[in-house]
Design a protein around this motif. Structure first.
Motif: not given
Length: 388
Positions: A155-166, A227-228, A356-368
Motif C-alpha cells: 500500500k505504501l508503494d502504491d501511495l508513492a507511485a500515485a504521488l510521483r504520477r501527480r 526518473e523520480y 517530496d516531503l510526503m515521499l520522504g515520510k512514506v520511504a521512512k515508514l516503508r524502511e521501518l
C-alpha cells in the motif's frame, strides 16, 4: 539450521516465451511482467516457473529481488528457480526469509564476480547457505504475520507511485488544455492545445549539446539521473557506480539539462542543480536564455513529453528504447513568455516540494516495516519472540 539445497529442488526446465506469460522478480516479489522490462533475446532460453516455486535473481546487486510465484510463467535464465520440499519448508515462510535483510547479506557474501553489478550467486553456491528451519507450524505462523506487514508495504508503494504520477500529470499548468483560443495541432504533438500567445520552437534551436569531459581532474561528485527527481547526487553503495577511470565521464554544470537517452520515456532527464559528472553514455545540454531552466525541468518531465519520447524512441527491446539526438533536436517545444515560465516553475517547485516531503515520510515508514520484517524472523527463530 539447514542448507538451502536440502530443502528445495532446483527447477531447470526451459520454456519458449510464447508458451507461458513472462514474470518479473523485484522488490514486490514475483509479479506479471512489468512494463518496460526486457525479456531475453533468445525467446526459447527462458526458465519455467510453476505456482509455488521460489525465484531469486542470481545477480547480487539486485538484493531483495526474490519471492514466491503465485502463477505459472517464465523468467530470464539469470534467475534461480526452486521448488520447496513441502514436508520441510513452507513456501510462504521461505518467501519472507529470502527477502529478509539477513539473508540478502548472506546471499551477497556467497557471490563471486569482478564488480558489484557483475557479482552473482548461482544456485550451487546459494544451496550451501544455511537457513533457520523452525517447525512447520511456526513457519506458517511467521508467514501469516509477515503477510500482513507486506500488505502494508504494498500500500505504501502504491501511495508513492500515485504521488510521483501527480508530478508528471501537470498539463493544465503548462496551458496544454484544449479551448477555443488554443492552437489545434496534432493531438499527439507536445504542442497540442498551447495558448495562442505562446511561441513554439524545436529542441535543436534552443538546446546545444555540451561535450565537456572530466579529463584528469573530476569537477565534482558522481551524479545520477532519477526518473523520480531528475539529476541528484549518486549516493548508492551498491549497484551501478562509476568506474575507476572517470576521465571520459560527461561533465554537467548547474542549469544544464542532463538526459539519459535510453530512459527519456520514463522521465530520465532533468536540469542539474550541481556541478558534477554523469555516465559518458548520457548527454548534457546548454539551455538558451529564452528559457527558464526550472520551467524546462518540469516541462520535459511532464507526462505529455514522457509519452511523446516513447513514440519517437527506437530499439528492439522494451527497456532499450533510445531517443536519437536527431529525433530529440526535432522535438517541438512550447515557448511561453519568460514571466509565465517563471510563474509555472514557481508553482511546480512548490508542488514538487510538498510531494517530496510526503515521499520522504512514506520511504521512512516503508524502511521501518522492512526492518521489522527481518527482525521478526530473527526474533522468532532465536526464541526471543513467540508467534500464535
Amino acid at each position: 539450521m539447514a542448507p538451502i539445497g536440502s530443502v528445495v529442488v532446483e527447477r531447470r526446465e526451459k520454456v519458449h516465451e510464447s508458451e507461458l506469460p513472462a514474470l518479473s522478480v523485484g522488490q514486490r516479489g514475483v509479479t506479471p511482467q512489468l512494463e518496460g522490462v526486457a525479456k531475453t533475446q533468445t525467446e526459447s532460453d527462458r526458465k519455467l516457473v510453476r505456482t509455488g516455486d521460489l525465484v531469486i535473481n542470481s545477480r547480487s546487486d539486485r538484493r531483495g529481488a526474490s519471492g514466491l510465484a503465485r502463477q505459472d510463467g517464465s523468467v530470464s535464465p539469470v534467475y534461480s528457480v526452486m521448488t520447496p520440499k513441502s514436508e520441510l519448508l513452507v513456501a510462504e515462510y521461505a518467501h519472507h526469509l529470502l527477502r529478509s535483510t539477513a539473508f540478502q547479506e548472506e546471499f551477497f557474501r556467497w557471490g563471486v564476480g569482478i564488480v558489484d553489478d557483475l557479482w552473482s550467486t548461482n544456485f550451487t553456491r546459494m544451496s550451501r547457505i544455511r537457513i533457520p528451519l523452525p517447525p512447520l507450524d511456526t513457519q506458517r505462523a511467521i508467514a501469516n504475520e509477515l503477510d500482513q506487514v507486506e500488505s502494508m508495504i504494498v500500500k505504501l508503494d502504491d501511495l508513492a507511485a500515485a504521488l510521483r504520477r501527480r508530478l508528471t500529470h501537470t498539463s493544465a499548468v503548462f496551458g496544454l488544455a484544449d479551448d477555443q483560443k488554443a492552437r489545434h495541432d496534432d493531438s499527439h504533438s507536445p504542442l497540442a492545445g498551447i495558448p495562442e500567445h505562446w511561441q513554439r520552437t524545436k529542441f535543436g534551436y534552443d538546446f546545444s549539446e555540451s561535450t565537456e569531459r572530466n579529463g584528469s581532474n573530476p569537477v565534482g561528485p558522481l551524479l545520477s539521473i532519477s526518473e523520480y527527481r531528475g539529476v541528484e547526487l549518486n549516493t548508492r553503495t551498491k549497484g551501478q557506480q562509476a568506474s575507476f577511470d572517470v576521465s571520459n565521464y560527461r561533465v554537467v554544470r548547474p542549469g544544464q539539462l542532463a538526459a539519459n537517452m535510453m530512459w527519456l520515456n520514463h522521465g530520465g532527464l532533468g536540469v542539474s542543480p550541481y556541478t558534477g559528472y554523469i555516465s559518458p553514455d548520457y548527454k548534457a545540454f546548454w539551455i538558451s536564455n529564452r528559457f527558464e531552466p526550472r520551467y524546462v525541468h518540469h516541462l520535459f518531465r511532464n507526462s505529455r513529453y514522457i509519452d511523446y519520447f516513447g513514440t519517437i524512441a527506437t530499439g528492439v527491446r522494451p527497456n532499450a528504447q533510445r531517443v536519437t539526438k536527431t529525433a530529440l533536436d526535432m522535438t517541438p517545444v512550447p515557448l511561453p513568455p519568460l514571466e509565465e515560465q517563471r510563474q509555472i516553475a514557481n508553482h511546480l517547485d512548490e508542488v514538487a516540494g510538498r510531494v517530496d516531503l510526503m515521499l520522504g515520510k512514506v520511504a521512512k515508514l516503508r524502511e521501518l516495516l522492512v526492518d521489522r520484517c527481518s527482525a521478526f524472523i530473527a526474533d522468532v527463530v532465536s526464541g526471543r519472540k513467540e508467534v500464535a
